[in-house]
Design an enzyme around this catalytic site. Structure first.
Site, PDB file in Angstrom:
ATOM      1  N   CYS A 196      -9.316  -1.823   3.839  1.00 49.87           N
ATOM      2  CA  CYS A 196      -8.543  -0.691   3.319  1.00 49.87           C
ATOM      3  C   CYS A 196      -9.009  -0.313   1.909  1.00 49.87           C
ATOM      4  CB  CYS A 196      -7.048  -0.998   3.382  1.00 49.87           C
ATOM      5  SG  CYS A 196      -6.013   0.486   3.412  1.00 49.87           S
ATOM      6  N   PHE A 197      -8.211  -0.588   0.873  1.00 49.67           N
ATOM      7  CA  PHE A 197      -8.647  -0.294  -0.490  1.00 49.67           C
ATOM      8  C   PHE A 197      -9.950  -1.020  -0.780  1.00 49.67           C
ATOM      9  CE2 PHE A 197      -7.857  -0.032  -5.191  1.00 49.67           C
ATOM     10  CZ  PHE A 197      -7.632   1.330  -5.256  1.00 49.67           C
TER      11      PHE A 197
ATOM     12  N   SER B  73       0.817  -1.215   0.000  1.00 47.26           N
ATOM     13  CA  SER B  73       0.000   0.000   0.000  1.00 47.26           C
ATOM     14  C   SER B  73       0.850   1.264   0.000  1.00 47.26           C
ATOM     15  CB  SER B  73      -0.921   0.018   1.223  1.00 47.26           C
ATOM     16  OG  SER B  73      -1.815  -1.061   1.210  1.00 47.26           O
TER      17      SER B  73
ATOM     18  N   GLN C 187     -12.870   1.019   0.262  1.00 44.86           N
ATOM     19  CA  GLN C 187     -13.173   2.082  -0.694  1.00 44.86           C
ATOM     20  C   GLN C 187     -13.846   1.526  -1.940  1.00 44.86           C
ATOM     21  OE1 GLN C 187      -9.201   3.588  -1.095  1.00 44.86           O
ATOM     22  NE2 GLN C 187      -9.125   4.295   1.026  1.00 44.86           N
TER      23      GLN C 187
ATOM     24  N   HIS D 288      -6.350  -2.115   9.024  1.00 45.64           N
ATOM     25  CA  HIS D 288      -5.688  -3.388   8.762  1.00 45.64           C
ATOM     26  C   HIS D 288      -5.849  -4.334   9.949  1.00 45.64           C
ATOM     27  CE1 HIS D 288      -2.759  -1.939   5.394  1.00 45.64           C
ATOM     28  NE2 HIS D 288      -3.905  -1.286   5.358  1.00 45.64           N
TER      29      HIS D 288
ATOM     30  N   ASN E 100      -3.246   2.616   7.099  1.00 45.32           N
ATOM     31  CA  ASN E 100      -2.426   3.156   6.022  1.00 45.32           C
ATOM     32  C   ASN E 100      -3.365   3.533   4.883  1.00 45.32           C
ATOM     33  OD1 ASN E 100      -0.665   3.835   4.022  1.00 45.32           O
ATOM     34  ND2 ASN E 100      -0.062   1.742   3.550  1.00 45.32           N
TER      35      ASN E 100
ATOM     36  N   GLY F 163      -4.431  -1.921  -0.724  1.00 37.00           N
ATOM     37  CA  GLY F 163      -3.627  -1.625  -1.907  1.00 37.00           C
ATOM     38  C   GLY F 163      -3.405  -0.136  -2.071  1.00 37.00           C
TER      39      GLY F 163
ATOM     40  N   GLY G 131      -4.781   7.110   2.473  1.00 29.74           N
ATOM     41  CA  GLY G 131      -4.812   8.531   2.165  1.00 29.74           C
ATOM     42  C   GLY G 131      -6.110   8.957   1.527  1.00 29.74           C
TER      43      GLY G 131
ATOM     44  N   GLY H 221      -2.923   3.654  -4.293  1.00 27.48           N
ATOM     45  CA  GLY H 221      -3.533   4.413  -5.375  1.00 27.48           C
ATOM     46  C   GLY H 221      -4.863   5.040  -5.024  1.00 27.48           C
TER      47      GLY H 221
ATOM     48  N   GLU I 177      -5.304  -7.431  10.247  1.00 30.15           N
ATOM     49  CA  GLU I 177      -4.364  -8.553  10.340  1.00 30.15           C
ATOM     50  C   GLU I 177      -3.247  -8.291  11.344  1.00 30.15           C
ATOM     51  OE1 GLU I 177      -2.102  -5.713   8.584  1.00 30.15           O
ATOM     52  OE2 GLU I 177      -4.075  -6.289   7.841  1.00 30.15           O
TER      53      GLU I 177
END
Length: 393
Positions: free
Chosen positions: A273-274, A55, A277, A363, A315, A245, A317, A247, A365
């Protein structure tokens, strides 16, 4: 990125932000030049897991903890096969690592993998600057013959921005592979005999994530980011997982399309996370870029379904733009925000009320980080069990 062999500790280095502010220090890791988005991580430990988290692709990570490298590097705590950060910024690197598991120093590992870093700068001042001005493009330049500041600034401003970046395919596996379930005896269960089978779409997955599922009797089929709906269902999954991930999620049209196919079939779905989204976009919500993001292993999140507050590893943005205090109607039934960050009220989780799907932005994990959110893997297992029992009834 261009790199040369590692320089000595006194090799000069300079960090240049796109707004023109500069910090001068010493080379750390490889010597050369690198560019990325400047972000800061508040974790005091777990730097190896941070460095190898996909990420962080194309990001220059500033560590807010002053002393980094104390425990060296080992071969057990890698979250992927390589370091993904574009650059690394520390204040006081350890001169000698001291840990029984260490096999080499952090600066040697950075140099070996060609990662350009800088040490000896005021990371507290840099972090305050990023908090006030926001994450921005940055360059690190090191060597005995550095360009003038105007030239360096021009190179930084020519670097690509994170907004609009489609990066998942750059970090994901190119070939499908299987992580077998782990039995009660601690040994791998033969392929095809596990209690549950999960298709995991790799958008930048960390190694510990399929391991956490395997610990719960799940056989995980990790698929490339380019996997289609047909690829997902070719493994006959009891559940589908979308990973973390890098981007901008606004560019992730293909994963959104695949997730919608999963939602239409009603297969239990879990995203982190990604993946959170992606679920937000699949449900019709927008996403937006945070000013400086959440990164570290000490972020407080409330699970609204239980009221419990967890300390979690983050993590990200970007975030999902969904209403916090109301149930929303979506093409797949009702949805609500299930988790929220207590620092700034950013959406940290979503769940559908009429279909078996949920996600979190952080996260669970716990690599690196606290184990407060490990129950989410149990929630996924329970969801698959409930659906399977309903199908047998």
């Amino acid at each position: 990125m261009t790199t040369s062999t590692r320089g000595v500790d006194r090799t000069p280095a300079v960090l240049v932000l796109e707004d023109g502010r500069t910090f001068r220090g010493r080379a750390y890791g490889a010597v050369g030049a690198t560019f990325g988005e400047a972000v800061f991580s508040t974790g005091m430990t777990g730097y190896q897991e941070t460095l190898t988290d996909p990420s962080y692709h194309r990001q220059v990570v500033v560590m807010t903890a002053p002393h980094i490298g104390n425990t060296g590097i080992n071969d057990e705590d890698m979250e992927s096969k390589k370091i993904w950060v574009a650059g690394y910024v520390v204040r006081d690197p350890a001169r000698v690592p001291s840990n029984w598991r260490s096999t080499r120093s952090l600066d040697d590992e950075l140099a070996a993998q060609g990662v350009v870093g800088i040490s000896g700068i005021d990371t507290r001042a840099l972090t305050r600057h990023l908090r006030e001005r926001g994450a921005m493009r940055v360059g690190i330049f090191s060597g005995n013959a550095l360009p003038d500041e105007g030239t360096m600034l021009a190179e930084v401003r020519q670097a690509p921005e994170m907004s609009g970046a489609d990066l998942s395919a750059e970090v994901a596996t190119t070939e499908a592979y299987v992580v077998p379930a782990i039995g009660a005896d601690g040994e791998a269960v033969p392929i095809g005999t596990a209690k549950y089978t999960v298709a995991a779409v790799d958008l930048g997955i960390k190694g510990m994530t399929p391991h956490r599922m395997a610990e719960r009797g799940i056989e995980v089929h990790v698929l490339p980011a380019t996997a289609t709906v047909e690829d997902v269902y070719a493994v006959n999954p009891d559940g589908v997982f979308f990973s973390n991930g890098p981007g901008d999620p606004a560019t992730a049209d293909h994963p959104v399309s695949v997730m919608r196919g999963v939602l239409e079939r009603g297969t239990p779905l879990f995203g982190i996370c990604f993946g959170n989204q992606i679920l937000g976009r699949a449900l019709g919500f927008g996403t937006f870029k945070l000013k400086y993001g959440h990164r570290g292993i000490n972020q407080p999140v409330q699970d609204r379904t239980t009221g419990k507050v967890e300390v979690t590893a983050h993590n990200h943005g970007f975030a999902v733009d969904a209403p916090l205090d109301q149930v929303s109607d979506t093409p797949y039934g009702r949805a609500e925000v299930s988790h929220v960050c207590l620092n700034d009220n950013v959406v940290e989780g979503l769940q559908l009320l009429d279909r078996p799907a949920f996600s979190v932005q952080y996260h669970p994990e716990a690599a690196a980080g606290p184990h407060d959110a490990a129950y989410l893997f149990d929630r996924f297992t329970s969801l698959m069990s409930t659906v399977m029992e309903g199908q047998r009834a």
